[in-house]
Design an enzyme around this catalytic site. Structure first.
Site, PDB file in Angstrom:
ATOM      1  N   CYS A   1       6.164  -5.047   0.441  1.00  0.00           N
ATOM      2  CA  CYS A   1       6.312  -3.627  -0.123  1.00  0.00           C
ATOM      3  C   CYS A   1       6.103  -2.460   0.972  1.00  0.00           C
ATOM      4  O   CYS A   1       7.151  -2.701   2.013  1.00  0.00           O
ATOM      5  CB  CYS A   1       5.360  -3.593  -1.341  1.00  0.00           C
ATOM      6  SG  CYS A   1       5.825  -2.149  -2.288  1.00  0.00           S
TER       7      CYS A   1
ATOM      8  N   ILE B   1       6.233  -2.822  -7.522  1.00  0.00           N
ATOM      9  CA  ILE B   1       5.349  -1.504  -7.752  1.00  0.00           C
ATOM     10  C   ILE B   1       5.847  -0.559  -6.889  1.00  0.00           C
ATOM     11  O   ILE B   1       5.575  -0.820  -5.479  1.00  0.00           O
ATOM     12  CB  ILE B   1       3.884  -2.039  -7.744  1.00  0.00           C
ATOM     13  CG1 ILE B   1       3.505  -3.287  -8.345  1.00  0.00           C
ATOM     14  CG2 ILE B   1       3.132  -0.788  -7.797  1.00  0.00           C
ATOM     15  CD1 ILE B   1       2.061  -3.813  -8.465  1.00  0.00           C
TER      16      ILE B   1
ATOM     17  N   HIS C   1       5.687  -7.685  -4.392  1.00  0.00           N
ATOM     18  CA  HIS C   1       4.179  -8.268  -4.193  1.00  0.00           C
ATOM     19  C   HIS C   1       4.001  -9.652  -4.412  1.00  0.00           C
ATOM     20  O   HIS C   1       3.389  -9.902  -5.601  1.00  0.00           O
ATOM     21  CB  HIS C   1       3.065  -7.501  -4.684  1.00  0.00           C
ATOM     22  CG  HIS C   1       3.054  -5.942  -4.374  1.00  0.00           C
ATOM     23  ND1 HIS C   1       2.267  -5.564  -3.181  1.00  0.00           N
ATOM     24  CD2 HIS C   1       3.719  -4.811  -4.623  1.00  0.00           C
ATOM     25  CE1 HIS C   1       2.331  -4.263  -3.040  1.00  0.00           C
ATOM     26  NE2 HIS C   1       3.229  -3.764  -3.904  1.00  0.00           N
TER      27      HIS C   1
ATOM     28  N   GLU D   1       1.865 -11.746  -3.442  1.00  0.00           N
ATOM     29  CA  GLU D   1       0.230 -12.009  -3.540  1.00  0.00           C
ATOM     30  C   GLU D   1      -0.405 -11.538  -4.858  1.00  0.00           C
ATOM     31  O   GLU D   1      -1.374 -12.117  -5.216  1.00  0.00           O
ATOM     32  CB  GLU D   1      -0.297 -11.238  -2.333  1.00  0.00           C
ATOM     33  CG  GLU D   1      -0.599  -9.661  -2.611  1.00  0.00           C
ATOM     34  CD  GLU D   1       0.506  -8.958  -2.476  1.00  0.00           C
ATOM     35  OE1 GLU D   1       0.310  -7.597  -2.619  1.00  0.00           O
ATOM     36  OE2 GLU D   1       1.719  -9.334  -2.218  1.00  0.00           O
TER      37      GLU D   1
ATOM     38  N   GLY E   1       1.024  -1.066  -0.048  1.00  0.00           N
ATOM     39  CA  GLY E   1      -0.082  -0.327  -0.045  1.00  0.00           C
ATOM     40  C   GLY E   1       0.852   1.148   0.188  1.00  0.00           C
ATOM     41  O   GLY E   1       1.867   1.157  -0.730  1.00  0.00           O
TER      42      GLY E   1
END
Length: 194
Positions: free
Chosen positions: A79, A134, A170, A172, A47
């Site tokens: 992250c 990301i 990430h 997931e 996030g």
């Protein structure tokens, strides 16, 4: 049966829940600090770390999260979750939860448009692991009790310190759930990180 929580303040909560599912794992979506008393391990999703910290403060999670970690319960940060765990953040005077002896640098791989995927070989976990980066941080430096699990282009992108597991990417967001399976094993078998 073990109970693993996913902190549901921001980020890819559903994806983590899916990645953790196994016959002997109950997954709890954690929205209240009291729920921490009933789980065996916790995932901090990605996030935006500053926003996550604000929400942690707003919903009264800060001290309960620190106590959860201090009690040696396993925590897995991905992250922004890794940023929350670091005891030092480049360009920031105060860390967040400060549970891992590592220095992180936010957005070290660039902004959103510089997002990319890579395959990593990870100590203890496996080879050719799919990783999605990301706006990812890097782990600049680790203390002597931290094990480096993976690097990318010479930069540390995954580490473990006892019951604490952190990665810059990430896992997931892929169908490769080996990191989550490793975390489940950490929760199930405390001797692995003693």
């Amino acid at each position: 049966m073990i109970n693993i929580g996913v902190l549901a303040l921001q980020g890819a909560v559903r994806e983590h829940v899916k990645a953790l599912q196994a016959p002997d794992v109950h997954v709890t979506i954690v929205k209240k600090a009291e729920q921490l008393d009933h789980i065996d391990g916790l995932v901090f999703p990605g996030g935006e770390s500053t926003t996550m910290r604000r929400l942690i403060n707003l919903y009264g999670f800060f001290e309960p999260l620190k106590a959860f970690a201090k009690n040696g319960k396993p925590v897995f940060g991905t992250c922004a979750g890794a940023i929350l765990m670091a005891n030092e953040i480049v360009g920031q005077t105060e860390p967040h939860l400060s549970v891992m002896d590592m220095t992180v640098e936010r957005n070290a791989f660039g902004r959103q448009r510089e997002s990319f995927e890579a395959r990593l070989n990870m100590n203890r976990i496996g080879e050719d692991i799919e990783a999605v980066f990301i706006r990812a941080p890097i782990i600049n430096k680790v203390g002597p009790s931290v094990d480096v699990l993976a690097t990318y282009d010479g930069d540390i992108v995954a580490a473990q310190q006892g019951p604490f597991l952190a990665c810059s990417f990430h896992p997931e967001l892929t169908d490769d759930y080996r990191m989550h399976q490793y975390f489940v094993k950490m929760v199930r078998e405390p001797a692995l990180h003693a």
